[in-house]
Design a protein around this motif. Sequence first.
Motif, mmCIF file in Angstrom:
data_model
loop_
_atom_site.group_PDB
_atom_site.id
_atom_site.type_symbol
_atom_site.label_atom_id
_atom_site.label_comp_id
_atom_site.label_asym_id
_atom_site.label_seq_id
_atom_site.Cartn_x
_atom_site.Cartn_y
_atom_site.Cartn_z
ATOM 1 N N TYR A 110 39.373 35.322 40.103
ATOM 2 C CA TYR A 110 39.344 35.759 41.443
ATOM 3 C C TYR A 110 40.593 36.249 42.286
ATOM 4 O O TYR A 110 41.203 35.498 41.498
ATOM 5 C CB TYR A 110 38.165 34.449 42.283
ATOM 6 N N LYS A 151 38.196 43.830 36.453
ATOM 7 C CA LYS A 151 37.587 45.011 37.796
ATOM 8 C C LYS A 151 37.370 44.668 39.244
ATOM 9 O O LYS A 151 37.665 44.004 39.751
ATOM 10 C CB LYS A 151 35.789 44.714 37.315
ATOM 11 N N LEU A 197 36.756 44.792 42.928
ATOM 12 C CA LEU A 197 35.814 44.397 43.982
ATOM 13 C C LEU A 197 35.936 45.243 45.454
ATOM 14 O O LEU A 197 36.761 44.513 46.521
ATOM 15 C CB LEU A 197 35.477 43.090 43.683
ATOM 16 N N ALA A 198 35.100 45.920 46.305
ATOM 17 C CA ALA A 198 34.998 46.520 47.333
ATOM 18 C C ALA A 198 34.243 45.784 47.928
ATOM 19 O O ALA A 198 33.659 44.613 48.700
ATOM 20 C CB ALA A 198 35.128 47.778 47.071
ATOM 21 N N ASP A 218 39.475 41.262 44.204
ATOM 22 C CA ASP A 218 38.654 41.569 45.778
ATOM 23 C C ASP A 218 39.603 42.423 46.388
ATOM 24 O O ASP A 218 40.342 41.568 47.105
ATOM 25 C CB ASP A 218 38.243 40.323 46.001
ATOM 26 N N HIS A 250 39.467 42.608 50.988
ATOM 27 C CA HIS A 250 39.974 42.194 51.918
ATOM 28 C C HIS A 250 41.112 42.612 52.993
ATOM 29 O O HIS A 250 42.179 42.478 53.672
ATOM 30 C CB HIS A 250 40.665 40.804 52.300
#
Lengths: 777, 164, 296, 181
Positions: free
Chosen positions: C8, C29, C31-32, C53, C56
């Motif tokens: 992550y 990938k 991530l929204a 991700d 943020h």
Amino acid sequence: MTTRYIGKPLKRKEDPRLIQGISHYVDDLNLAGMHYAAFLRSPHAHANIRSVDLSKARHASGVVLALSGADIDGAIQPVPCAAQIPDMKSAARPVLARDRVRFVGEAVAVVVASDRYAARDALDLIEVDYEPLTPIVNPEKAIAKGATPLHAGHKDNVAFKWELEGGDLKAAFKSADKVIRQRLVNQRLIPVPIETRGVIADYQPGEGQLTVWSATQIPHLLRTQIASMLNFPETLVRVVAPEVGGGFGSKLNVYPEEALVAYLAIQLGKPVKWSESRRENFQATIHGRDQIDDVEVAVKRDGSILGLRCHVIADLGAYYQLLTPLIPTLTGLMMTGCYKIPAARMEITGVFTNKMATDAYRGAGRPEATYLIERVMDLVAAELKKDPVEVRRKNFPQPNDFPYATPTGLIYDSGDYEKALDMALKVADYKKLRQEQAKLRKEGRYMGIGVSTYVEICGMGPSSAMPAGGWESATVRVEPTGRVSVMTGSSPHGQGQETTFAQMGADVLGIDPSQFQVVHGDTSIVPYGIGTFGSRATAVGGTAVYKSLLKVKEKLAHIAAHLVGSDPERMVFADGKISAKESPKKSVAFGQAVSAAYVAKTLPADMEPGLEATTFFEPSNFTYPFGTHICVVEIDREIGDVKLVRYVAVDDCGNVLNPLLVEGQVQGGIVQSVGQALFEEAVYDEQGQLITGELMDYALPHASDLCWIETARTVTPTPVNPLGVKGVGEAGTIGATPALAGAVADALAPFGVHHVDMPFKREKIWQLMRKSSGRVQ
Amino acid sequence: MKLAGTVTLPAPPSEVWSLLTDAPRLSRLLPGCEQLEPDGPDRYKAAVKFGIAAISGKYAGTLEFAEKKPPHSLILKLDGKGLPGFVKGEGRIELTPKGDTTEIAYTGEAHVGGLIASVGQRMLDAAARKIVQQFFDSAKAELESTKGAAAEPNSPVKAHRKGN
Amino acid sequence: MIPASFEYHAPKTLDEALRLVERHGDEAKLLAGGHSLLPLMKLRLAAPRYVIDIGHLRGMSYIREENGQIAIGALTTHSEIEHSELLAAKCPLLPQTAAQIGDVQVRNRGTIGGSLAHADPGGDYPAAILALDAEIIAANTSGTRTIPARDFFVDMLTTQLHPGEILTQIRIAPRPPQSGTAYEKLHQPASGFAIVGVAANVLLGNGRKAIERAAIGITGLAAKAFRAEAVERALNGKTISDKVIEDASRNAAQGVEPLSDLHASGEYRREMARVFTRRAIARAIEAARGVSRGGV
Amino acid sequence: MGVEIQLHVNGKQHHGTVEPRLLLVHYLRDVLGLTGTHIGCETSICGACTVLLDGKAVKSCTLLAVQASGSEITTIEGLASSQKGAGNGAAANGALHAVQEGFWEKHGLQCGYCTPGMILAAVDLLQRNKNPNEGQIRSALSGNLCRCTGYQHIIEAVQYAAKKMSARKPLKMSASAGRTP
């Protein structure tokens, strides 16, 4: 007894904990040292298992145990089936598949790990070598000549044949003016309680005590079955059904995971939890319905029905669950519905296919029967060009015909079918609806009106007619402080017994409902009971409570009379006091009389101390609630979309303990029917893959799919129990499907369509309109 | 799931035939084929990474030729399984000469099981069509690039190709 | 349902995110909101090695006017679009479309960038984005590029975005006067995805009696969303009549291979494309007339 | 490999290290022991797992705990006492929120499993729309499935709460409040 609480819309006692999220369903419980089980399930509908390699999974991080069918050979008995039909073939579901899998989702191996993530990961490391076999998916093909039997030792896929006949059928068909035939498909459904199943087992080796928490509708039957399946002393098994998040029949069963998780806990000496995923719930928790009915009806030109003949192919799936073979037979018993039909014959062929088992889903066999007979009434009306209301009215038994004996051998307890019909017609303003329909048709708009008059078998039921006991237990114990514990075998999962039983108790004992604690779902506290299903909780379970209350009351009357110097027969219970009728001065506080029973110094001679009574109530008959539902739909000519416009339900469930809860049951039942009529269908492809395997593809009704439901009631008490209550848990579901089907067929009448099989998906309706658009009248 | 169609490839049937039945070359056409090793006559062990965008999985299985009638027709059998489920397919391929080119008519049926069958349902048809299209597009490209040149002789019957 | 393990990363800046996607390529990938990716990961249909991700990241959620265009940050949620006053006034098609996505909870969390990059064949936005001739801005470590909506959707779940690129912004020209838009959708009853969704954007001329220019985006019908050019051609320059609209709508599925699944056959989808195209055009014209009467 | 997160849940600050794949719903239930948030479908259809994230209803089964880091979360357990999540529906002294009260008054639940999610979705609606009509309520609750009630009593419960909340001292609404969905 003054009814200060019975019949009133009291708010539920169970709600404060539920609306604050501080109650506990199975998955909410956590025990120290808890481990988690996960099941590997077959992706094949039909295959031989050549080998299961667990070596990698066993070495995965966090994994403490991994087992295949071979590892537990003989240690756990197969899933029990309580229903027995003469000459039915065996088809017991093993708790883990051994040599062959017979439906997609059948458990092949189980892994236990220290947390749920590790357990899930380990499943990906199991290697199973399958030899795929040709699956048998279509029940008609399954019983065709040459089809390979699913089970070794069977010569074909017919599980059983069941017949029922009453009246002179030959004569009926001979003297008929018309014979109408129709094939009806009652599609396979998935119950989908919002809480999936879940099991926790904990074993204390010192005491030898096994505790199993399960999301079940039948804690006591489950306890007996777990003990039998594991060959474990029943006395040392405690089953707890904590909050149960809906069942609709799907938790009225015994499942492999319940015995297996218990077995794992015993093996490991650690508590083990299994929480069913939604996918598992779709694949491996019972399904409902799935019947093909070929029906023939003999009628007179005036609309009177002379005889009814039906053959049902019931798709049972690959194995029996607890009641699988029984369900279609209920369709047979109920086939003549709320009509006086002199002769009827039912033949049922139960069939094995490579699918999950069907079993009791809300209504269980009776929605199928009502659908069948109500579709017949509509077809008769269409054929004879009569109003569907009049055809129904013509064939009703009259109030003085009750108790009414059907040709299928049932005795309907009480009823006034016309009264409910008339009330529904009035609420709906049926005449005006028909006028509006005629007007809209001229504008090219297709509105349909469906009418369903139904009766159902409820209050299940006398033990003679039930596979595993039809009675119910209740213990009422007035505690020394004056608070009352009511232990009921009717283990609820949303029905609200904690409230209704308290209402009843409050009126019987003349104290406040808040004084009552209704205890259920724990076999270590509650005496042996049967469970909540078949709309029996109030009619059977409630009666057991009522009788126990009366016993306690009688004892209290004696104590109070002894204390004040009066006659027990003359004691009145009200406002927390027990008083003599003749003089308000001769009165004791309720608590004072209770205290006397425990302190035991001033009791009448020969009276035992304590204040507790238990009843095992055996009903003499089923109860037969009834009603009329009227549904109005409009169909979008271009899309085929069926929109609900109005819904009127008049139900008669006898006396009512809490009208608010009755209304809730009726509305919920109707919406479950809307699901079957408009959306729901478990679809297996030709290879036996369940392609509606998640809620992304299996549509349930949403709030936005519905119209306002208008409800009303008539009250015809039953003589079967002293409360006069009949039961209401399934009424909505049983009454509504045919009303919806009738409305859709009625809307499509200008297209020459008189019957459509459910679900009424847009494309199906669109195709029908398109195909016959040249014939629009 | 049924698939059928026709496609024209820019080479005569004999060349197309040798392309389709030569394992190393074939492995380059199969979308996502990572490995193809002989496993008996007309039978190969295959490792394939199938999928679209984020949705992809690895499958291990076999590829088999049957009823070979060079250079007219053959049957291609595929059988694979992986974590997302299993695939079993059979396709008949017919080659008809059209001048310098070959018209291929294919009909096939594939059975998909497991996870992909029950949740990928709405995408499956299109995904299968896409895979077939990619296969023939690659075949076209391959034939065009080797146009005129004879097929490579006897390359070791083992092919590796990194993902798609 | 539990996703497989992954590595992550939660970059703090766009630059950092771009360096990460560049480094990990198609093993990563983005991530929204997570409403496209997480369901796939939970089912283990997707098991990316790296999850980056970008939820943020600050400053990627906005709806504002920029150089005469409306700019929408990729991380803007469906519900922010649904309730945007700026969009309601200048580009009502987007709020209308957003309001028909999934349900409230999904709209509170899902982002326009995530939804477009995922390119689900049943997604709603693609139809609107196409009908609006929007531009999609993609960035990588060496800069940004602008992709016209028409070129953006390549195939099922496949867009023009390269590995290493991040969709950062959507740009839309404000609605000219005398124009109107509408999104009409037939939803799949279980998931809410579009079986067919048609976004119409019409510009009226000749005293609001004719269609000067029409742009029609269709989603759900085929593997990817597309512009129904045959419909547009049949509308452009025509005097408005029921017949013109009806005839034009017949071309909705022209040249397209419709999807076929459990919920709708190809044949039905094709017919519904016609019906919903007609409805969308009619409503867009109504909107154009209503709005111009209103004097905006 | 753990990732550090910090969340404000029902008014309390929580720090911890979690596996990045840990779903928010599992964090709430298994780590914090807040089991009022339920898991129903796992594919973000049923809404049983609905919580308020920074005041908005979201489905916690389709969110990673790490995604929620830095946010304020209100679960059903904290609804009545959390002013932020509760809007002007919160009652004093840990009593019930008006929506909870409505569900009780109007028999808006049977088995209770969908109820926490349903209540929080209704709170989200009433923050945006003080006086929703039947259609607006039905549409706002279309991300939540109930298999017991048939929804009608739930609609009455929301109407009850709306009435009750508007009778109380009006709260300053945010810019987007009052819009209908």
